[in-house]
Design a protein around this motif. Structure first.
Motif, PDB file in Angstrom:
ATOM      1  N   TRP A  42       7.784  38.341  65.037  1.00 45.67           N
ATOM      2  CA  TRP A  42       7.815  38.741  63.532  1.00 45.67           C
ATOM      3  C   TRP A  42       7.377  37.386  62.678  1.00 45.67           C
ATOM      4  CZ3 TRP A  42      10.340  35.558  59.497  1.00 45.67           C
ATOM      5  CH2 TRP A  42      10.997  34.805  59.870  1.00 45.67           C
ATOM      6  N   TYR A  43       7.585  36.061  62.960  1.00 43.98           N
ATOM      7  CA  TYR A  43       7.177  35.236  62.062  1.00 43.98           C
ATOM      8  C   TYR A  43       5.771  34.838  62.208  1.00 43.98           C
ATOM      9  CZ  TYR A  43       6.786  30.695  59.647  1.00 43.98           C
ATOM     10  OH  TYR A  43       6.418  29.599  58.740  1.00 43.98           O
ATOM     11  N   ASN A  44       5.229  34.806  63.459  1.00 45.41           N
ATOM     12  CA  ASN A  44       3.573  34.653  63.481  1.00 45.41           C
ATOM     13  C   ASN A  44       2.975  35.676  62.982  1.00 45.41           C
ATOM     14  OD1 ASN A  44       4.031  32.303  64.816  1.00 45.41           O
ATOM     15  ND2 ASN A  44       4.328  33.560  66.919  1.00 45.41           N
ATOM     16  N   VAL A  45       3.326  37.090  62.706  1.00 44.81           N
ATOM     17  CA  VAL A  45       2.965  38.219  62.152  1.00 44.81           C
ATOM     18  C   VAL A  45       3.224  38.252  60.650  1.00 44.81           C
ATOM     19  CG1 VAL A  45       2.661  40.577  62.009  1.00 44.81           C
ATOM     20  CG2 VAL A  45       3.030  39.557  64.130  1.00 44.81           C
ATOM     21  N   LEU A  46       4.554  38.178  60.324  1.00 42.21           N
ATOM     22  CA  LEU A  46       4.931  38.348  58.934  1.00 42.21           C
ATOM     23  C   LEU A  46       4.834  36.955  57.979  1.00 42.21           C
ATOM     24  CD1 LEU A  46       7.852  40.827  59.250  1.00 42.21           C
ATOM     25  CD2 LEU A  46       5.301  41.340  58.573  1.00 42.21           C
ATOM     26  N   GLY A  47       5.395  35.765  58.753  1.00 39.93           N
ATOM     27  CA  GLY A  47       5.657  34.617  57.980  1.00 39.93           C
ATOM     28  C   GLY A  47       4.170  34.314  57.371  1.00 39.93           C
ATOM     29  N   PHE A  48       3.109  34.183  58.144  1.00 45.74           N
ATOM     30  CA  PHE A  48       2.024  33.710  57.752  1.00 45.74           C
ATOM     31  C   PHE A  48       1.243  34.795  56.442  1.00 45.74           C
ATOM     32  CE2 PHE A  48      -2.818  33.987  57.366  1.00 45.74           C
ATOM     33  CZ  PHE A  48      -3.156  32.437  57.110  1.00 45.74           C
ATOM     34  N   LYS A  49       1.486  35.674  56.558  1.00 45.01           N
ATOM     35  CA  LYS A  49       0.937  36.789  55.571  1.00 45.01           C
ATOM     36  C   LYS A  49       2.062  36.464  54.266  1.00 45.01           C
ATOM     37  CE  LYS A  49      -0.921  40.081  58.470  1.00 45.01           C
ATOM     38  NZ  LYS A  49      -0.976  41.288  59.058  1.00 45.01           N
ATOM     39  N   LEU A  50       3.418  36.205  54.514  1.00 45.82           N
ATOM     40  CA  LEU A  50       4.042  35.872  53.325  1.00 45.82           C
ATOM     41  C   LEU A  50       3.794  34.523  52.686  1.00 45.82           C
ATOM     42  CD1 LEU A  50       7.497  37.191  54.668  1.00 45.82           C
ATOM     43  CD2 LEU A  50       6.408  38.252  52.906  1.00 45.82           C
ATOM     44  N   ALA A  51       3.502  33.715  53.392  1.00 43.97           N
ATOM     45  CA  ALA A  51       3.100  32.204  53.083  1.00 43.97           C
ATOM     46  C   ALA A  51       1.761  32.366  52.156  1.00 43.97           C
ATOM     47  CB  ALA A  51       2.675  31.224  54.227  1.00 43.97           C
ATOM     48  N   SER A  52       1.024  33.230  52.771  1.00 43.26           N
ATOM     49  CA  SER A  52      -0.496  33.253  51.902  1.00 43.26           C
ATOM     50  C   SER A  52      -0.493  34.183  50.913  1.00 43.26           C
ATOM     51  CB  SER A  52      -1.399  33.554  52.946  1.00 43.26           C
ATOM     52  OG  SER A  52      -1.336  34.919  53.448  1.00 43.26           O
ATOM     53  N   GLY A  53       0.837  34.791  50.330  1.00 34.97           N
ATOM     54  CA  GLY A  53       0.720  35.383  49.041  1.00 34.97           C
ATOM     55  C   GLY A  53       1.003  36.793  49.568  1.00 34.97           C
ATOM     56  N   SER A  54       1.011  37.426  50.311  1.00 41.78           N
ATOM     57  CA  SER A  54       1.558  38.881  50.720  1.00 41.78           C
ATOM     58  C   SER A  54       3.160  39.174  50.294  1.00 41.78           C
ATOM     59  CB  SER A  54       1.208  39.462  52.055  1.00 41.78           C
ATOM     60  OG  SER A  54      -0.115  39.582  52.632  1.00 41.78           O
ATOM     61  N   THR A  55       3.112  40.177  49.625  1.00 40.92           N
ATOM     62  CA  THR A  55       4.777  40.665  49.374  1.00 40.92           C
ATOM     63  C   THR A  55       5.156  41.774  50.486  1.00 40.92           C
ATOM     64  OG1 THR A  55       4.093  42.845  48.157  1.00 40.92           O
ATOM     65  CG2 THR A  55       4.084  40.893  46.831  1.00 40.92           C
ATOM     66  N   LEU A  56       6.513  41.754  50.214  1.00 37.10           N
ATOM     67  CA  LEU A  56       7.175  42.424  51.555  1.00 37.10           C
ATOM     68  C   LEU A  56       6.742  44.060  51.177  1.00 37.10           C
ATOM     69  CD1 LEU A  56      10.770  40.856  51.380  1.00 37.10           C
ATOM     70  CD2 LEU A  56       9.048  40.724  53.374  1.00 37.10           C
ATOM     71  N   ALA A  57       6.449  44.363  49.969  1.00 42.65           N
ATOM     72  CA  ALA A  57       5.849  45.657  49.740  1.00 42.65           C
ATOM     73  C   ALA A  57       4.439  45.805  50.309  1.00 42.65           C
ATOM     74  CB  ALA A  57       5.850  46.030  48.280  1.00 42.65           C
ATOM     75  N   GLN A  58       3.685  44.854  50.230  1.00 47.35           N
ATOM     76  CA  GLN A  58       2.189  44.874  51.006  1.00 47.35           C
ATOM     77  C   GLN A  58       2.541  45.098  52.498  1.00 47.35           C
ATOM     78  OE1 GLN A  58       1.001  41.507  48.885  1.00 47.35           O
ATOM     79  NE2 GLN A  58      -0.781  42.635  47.600  1.00 47.35           N
ATOM     80  N   LEU A  59       3.293  44.368  52.958  1.00 44.66           N
ATOM     81  CA  LEU A  59       3.667  44.259  54.378  1.00 44.66           C
ATOM     82  C   LEU A  59       4.135  45.442  54.946  1.00 44.66           C
ATOM     83  CD1 LEU A  59       4.721  40.710  54.765  1.00 44.66           C
ATOM     84  CD2 LEU A  59       2.535  41.431  55.415  1.00 44.66           C
ATOM     85  N   ARG A  60       4.988  46.090  54.326  1.00 47.24           N
ATOM     86  CA  ARG A  60       5.611  47.540  54.558  1.00 47.24           C
ATOM     87  C   ARG A  60       4.517  48.465  54.568  1.00 47.24           C
ATOM     88  NH1 ARG A  60      10.501  48.121  54.044  1.00 47.24           N
ATOM     89  NH2 ARG A  60      10.904  46.832  52.468  1.00 47.24           N
ATOM     90  N   THR A  61       3.385  48.378  53.902  1.00 45.75           N
ATOM     91  CA  THR A  61       2.165  49.411  53.675  1.00 45.75           C
ATOM     92  C   THR A  61       1.552  49.091  54.743  1.00 45.75           C
ATOM     93  OG1 THR A  61       2.445  49.609  51.458  1.00 45.75           O
ATOM     94  CG2 THR A  61       0.157  50.366  52.512  1.00 45.75           C
ATOM     95  N   GLU A  62       1.221  47.810  55.318  1.00 39.96           N
ATOM     96  CA  GLU A  62       0.167  47.514  56.238  1.00 39.96           C
ATOM     97  C   GLU A  62       0.815  47.647  57.566  1.00 39.96           C
ATOM     98  OE1 GLU A  62      -1.307  43.168  57.988  1.00 39.96           O
ATOM     99  OE2 GLU A  62      -1.015  43.355  55.705  1.00 39.96           O
ATOM    100  N   HIS A  63       2.229  47.931  57.885  1.00 39.45           N
ATOM    101  CA  HIS A  63       2.836  48.151  59.054  1.00 39.45           C
ATOM    102  C   HIS A  63       3.603  49.442  59.012  1.00 39.45           C
ATOM    103  CE1 HIS A  63       2.209  44.090  60.618  1.00 39.45           C
ATOM    104  NE2 HIS A  63       2.209  43.675  59.387  1.00 39.45           N
ATOM    105  N   ALA A  64       3.367  50.316  58.234  1.00 34.98           N
ATOM    106  CA  ALA A  64       3.650  51.603  58.001  1.00 34.98           C
ATOM    107  C   ALA A  64       3.995  52.190  59.333  1.00 34.98           C
ATOM    108  CB  ALA A  64       2.951  52.422  57.231  1.00 34.98           C
TER     109      ALA A  64
END
Length: 88
Positions: A42-64
């Motif tokens: 999870w951290y290698n997938v979500l952590g970097f994206k969160l650090a670079s400005g993605s929101t949880l809502a965006q990640l929810r869409t991306e990993h639907a």
């Protein structure tokens, strides 16, 4: 430029160590923590994206199409606020 992310506990807005975040995710999902690897990477997938400005809502869409990743996002959202920032 470096990207950083902190997971702040919702109850007091204090930062949580990443290993503890991983343990909380595992507890939420009924999985055993692994001392060497992040649960479902999870951290290698979500952590970097969160650090670079993605929101949880965006990640929810991306990993639907990935129910387990959505469950991890739910666990993060339930327990933490995200603080992402940039630095040198």
């Amino acid at each position: 430029m470096a990207f950083y992310v902190q997971f702040l506990r919702k109850q007091d807005q204090e930062p949580e160590p990443l290993a503890t975040v991983d343990n909380v995710i595992c507890a939420e999902l009924g999985a055993a923590p692994d001392k060497r690897n992040w649960f479902y990477d999870w951290y290698n997938v979500l952590g970097f994206k969160l650090a670079s400005g993605s929101t949880l809502a965006q990640l929810r869409t991306e990993h639907a199409d990935d129910q387990l990743m959505l469950s991890i996002i739910d666990a993060i959202e339930k327990h933490y606020s995200i603080h992402a920032y940039f630095g040198r």
